[in-house]
Scaffold this motif. Structure first.
Motif, PDB file in Angstrom:
ATOM      1  N   THR A  73      22.365  54.204  26.801  1.00 58.31           N
ATOM      2  CA  THR A  73      21.645  53.218  27.617  1.00 58.31           C
ATOM      3  C   THR A  73      20.285  53.742  28.051  1.00 58.31           C
ATOM      4  OG1 THR A  73      22.736  53.982  29.660  1.00 58.31           O
ATOM      5  CG2 THR A  73      23.748  52.102  28.491  1.00 58.31           C
ATOM      6  N   THR A 174      15.827  46.596  29.479  1.00 57.91           N
ATOM      7  CA  THR A 174      15.767  46.436  30.934  1.00 57.91           C
ATOM      8  C   THR A 174      15.031  47.628  31.554  1.00 57.91           C
ATOM      9  OG1 THR A 174      17.995  47.407  30.986  1.00 57.91           O
ATOM     10  CG2 THR A 174      17.839  45.008  31.198  1.00 57.91           C
ATOM     11  N   CYS A 183      20.493  47.412  28.571  1.00 65.52           N
ATOM     12  CA  CYS A 183      21.849  46.915  28.810  1.00 65.52           C
ATOM     13  C   CYS A 183      22.362  46.387  27.473  1.00 65.52           C
ATOM     14  CB  CYS A 183      21.850  45.808  29.861  1.00 65.52           C
ATOM     15  SG  CYS A 183      21.452  46.389  31.528  1.00 65.52           S
ATOM     16  N   HIS A 185      24.971  43.639  25.659  1.00 63.60           N
ATOM     17  CA  HIS A 185      25.743  42.422  25.916  1.00 63.60           C
ATOM     18  C   HIS A 185      26.782  42.228  24.816  1.00 63.60           C
ATOM     19  CE1 HIS A 185      25.754  37.802  26.623  1.00 63.60           C
ATOM     20  NE2 HIS A 185      26.716  38.400  27.293  1.00 63.60           N
ATOM     21  N   LEU A 200      28.939  42.826  29.976  1.00 62.27           N
ATOM     22  CA  LEU A 200      27.673  43.559  29.947  1.00 62.27           C
ATOM     23  C   LEU A 200      27.898  45.029  30.284  1.00 62.27           C
ATOM     24  CD1 LEU A 200      24.504  42.989  29.754  1.00 62.27           C
ATOM     25  CD2 LEU A 200      24.566  43.292  32.242  1.00 62.27           C
ATOM     26  N   SER A 202      26.084  47.862  31.613  1.00 65.06           N
ATOM     27  CA  SER A 202      24.815  47.794  32.363  1.00 65.06           C
ATOM     28  C   SER A 202      24.176  49.158  32.611  1.00 65.06           C
ATOM     29  CB  SER A 202      25.048  47.086  33.703  1.00 65.06           C
ATOM     30  OG  SER A 202      25.913  47.859  34.527  1.00 65.06           O
ATOM     31  N   HIS A 205      21.365  50.173  35.355  1.00 63.44           N
ATOM     32  CA  HIS A 205      20.492  49.075  35.765  1.00 63.44           C
ATOM     33  C   HIS A 205      21.123  48.242  36.877  1.00 63.44           C
ATOM     34  CE1 HIS A 205      17.362  46.095  35.313  1.00 63.44           C
ATOM     35  NE2 HIS A 205      18.260  45.143  35.166  1.00 63.44           N
ATOM     36  N   LEU A 206      22.403  47.943  36.722  1.00 64.75           N
ATOM     37  CA  LEU A 206      23.112  47.092  37.685  1.00 64.75           C
ATOM     38  C   LEU A 206      24.429  47.771  38.032  1.00 64.75           C
ATOM     39  CD1 LEU A 206      22.766  44.315  39.076  1.00 64.75           C
ATOM     40  CD2 LEU A 206      24.111  43.316  37.232  1.00 64.75           C
ATOM     41  N   ILE A 239      18.774  39.757  33.657  1.00 64.97           N
ATOM     42  CA  ILE A 239      20.222  39.992  33.587  1.00 64.97           C
ATOM     43  C   ILE A 239      20.976  38.958  34.424  1.00 64.97           C
ATOM     44  CG2 ILE A 239      22.036  41.624  34.291  1.00 64.97           C
ATOM     45  CD1 ILE A 239      20.533  42.292  31.610  1.00 64.97           C
ATOM     46  N   VAL A 247      30.754  42.897  34.456  1.00 60.77           N
ATOM     47  CA  VAL A 247      29.798  43.980  34.232  1.00 60.77           C
ATOM     48  C   VAL A 247      30.558  45.301  34.188  1.00 60.77           C
ATOM     49  CG1 VAL A 247      27.732  45.160  35.102  1.00 60.77           C
ATOM     50  CG2 VAL A 247      27.988  42.687  35.440  1.00 60.77           C
ATOM     51  N   PRO A 249      29.574  48.960  34.381  1.00 61.25           N
ATOM     52  CA  PRO A 249      28.455  49.872  34.611  1.00 61.25           C
ATOM     53  C   PRO A 249      28.816  51.318  34.241  1.00 61.25           C
ATOM     54  CG  PRO A 249      29.617  49.488  36.660  1.00 61.25           C
ATOM     55  CD  PRO A 249      30.354  48.710  35.594  1.00 61.25           C
ATOM     56  N   ALA A 258      27.605  39.048  38.571  1.00 60.76           N
ATOM     57  CA  ALA A 258      26.326  39.738  38.343  1.00 60.76           C
ATOM     58  C   ALA A 258      25.164  39.033  39.059  1.00 60.76           C
ATOM     59  CB  ALA A 258      26.044  39.850  36.847  1.00 60.76           C
TER      60      ALA A 258
END
Length: 341
Positions: A73, A174, A183, A185, A200, A202, A205-206, A239, A247, A249, A258
């Protein structure tokens, strides 16, 4: 003993420890494909972390030798660290976004002394006191993690499907946490039929309960005035519009909603920018801003390395305010000071 999670639909994760770090571990996701498992991130390059990854893959009923590919990532050592070892053990390809691949190349080619000189100059320009900068002028030889990360074999092309035979995994660029953060998907129905669009991965990022660090992109040879926080906020909104059902992560735990988490993070950063603007009623250097900003502990308790990260984060927020026309640099100030407009 490795901790693993089964997310259903041929997706599992292994908690790979990060030594001496409050984050605790990186969640390495293991995605089954028709050609063998593909890993999303690999974890920190440390013997104990490697042993945990090996044991975790065994618990997922596979082995390192069977890994077909590694999708990273972003280039940070808790994500990209073990990529070289996985590739050596399996012959797997390693994919990274070109912007982060450039950082990997630069890191491998740059002598540590060059980084110390660069950091000393940056911190001096940000208004750091001499006692903070002095240790960088006489660096003691020490090995820093992630100084020879794996060069990727493949570049991740945003918007394109990755080479996961039998699966649909699309890359979404992202930037923010790093210039080449992606990210991923998984465009397949959620195994538990949760509402939303697929799943996702992530990265950083999230995250469900942490705000990722957004600092300046470090490149000693690039004089472009970047806006990492602006990049991050734009990426967050992208996103949010995707509305994934779940999500997955790289830290903490899987979560849903999200768009709700995106709204929280956008509000958090707007609140920080407003607080920063209030501080800038008087001219302040980035170092003085960092000293006055709210962190998870008082400034006096923040260790040396974390202060450098805090100053970088303060600078990223100042850049955003300047770009929005809400603050400006004071003409002729040295080190540079900023004031609200």
């Amino acid at each position: 003993m490795a901790t693993t999670f089964d997310h259903g639909g041929g997706v599992r994760s292994v908690a790979v420890p990060i030594p001496d770090n409050p984050l605790g571990h990186t969640l390495v996701h293991v995605v089954e494909t028709d050609r063998g498992p593909v890993l999303v991130d690999t974890g920190w390059d440390d013997p104990g972390s490697w042993d945990t990854l090996v044991a975790g893959l065994a618990a997922c009923r596979t082995t390192v030798g069977e890994v077909y590919g590694v999708v990273v990532t972003h280039h940070h050592p808790d994500h990209h660290g073990l990529s070289a070892r996985v590739r050596e053990a399996s012959g797997a390809w390693v994919a990274l976004h070109p912007a982060d691949a450039a950082i990997v190349r630069r890191t491998r080619e740059t002598r540590p002394e060059r980084w110390y000189t660069y950091m000393a100059a940056k911190l001096t320009a940000a208004g750091a006191p001499e006692e903070h900068v002095a240790p960088l002028r006489t660096p003691r030889p020490r090995s820093l993690p992630g100084l020879s990360p794996a060069l990727p074999d493949r570049e991740i092309v945003p918007g394109e499907l990755l080479d996961l035979p039998g699966r649909r995994l699309r890359a979404i660029w992202t930037p923010g946490h790093t210039p080449g953060h992606v990210c991923l998907h998984l465009e397949e129905e959620h195994p538990a039929r949760l509402a939303g669009h697929g799943r996702l991965f992530s990265g950083d990022h999230l995250l469900p309960g942490i705000t990722p660090h957004i600092g300046l992109y470090e490149d000693p040879d690039d004089t472009t005035v970047t806006d990492p926080l602006g990049d991050y906020l734009d990426s967050l909104e992208r996103i949010g519009r995707l509305v994934p059902a779940e999500v997955l992560p790289a830290h903490q735990h899987a979560f849903t909603d999200a768009p709700g988490r995106v709204r929280e993070l956008l509000a958090h950063h707007e609140e920080r920018l407003a607080g920063l603007l209030a501080l800038l009623a008087e001219p302040l250097t980035p170092w003085q801003v960092a000293e006055r900003m709210e962190w998870n502990r008082p400034w006096g308790q923040i260790p040396y390395g974390s202060r450098n990260i805090a100053v970088s984060e303060a600078e990223a927020h100042l850049r955003r305010l300047v770009k929005q026309g809400r603050a400006e640099a004071v003409t002729g100030s040295e080190p540079v000071a900023y004031v609200a407009v």
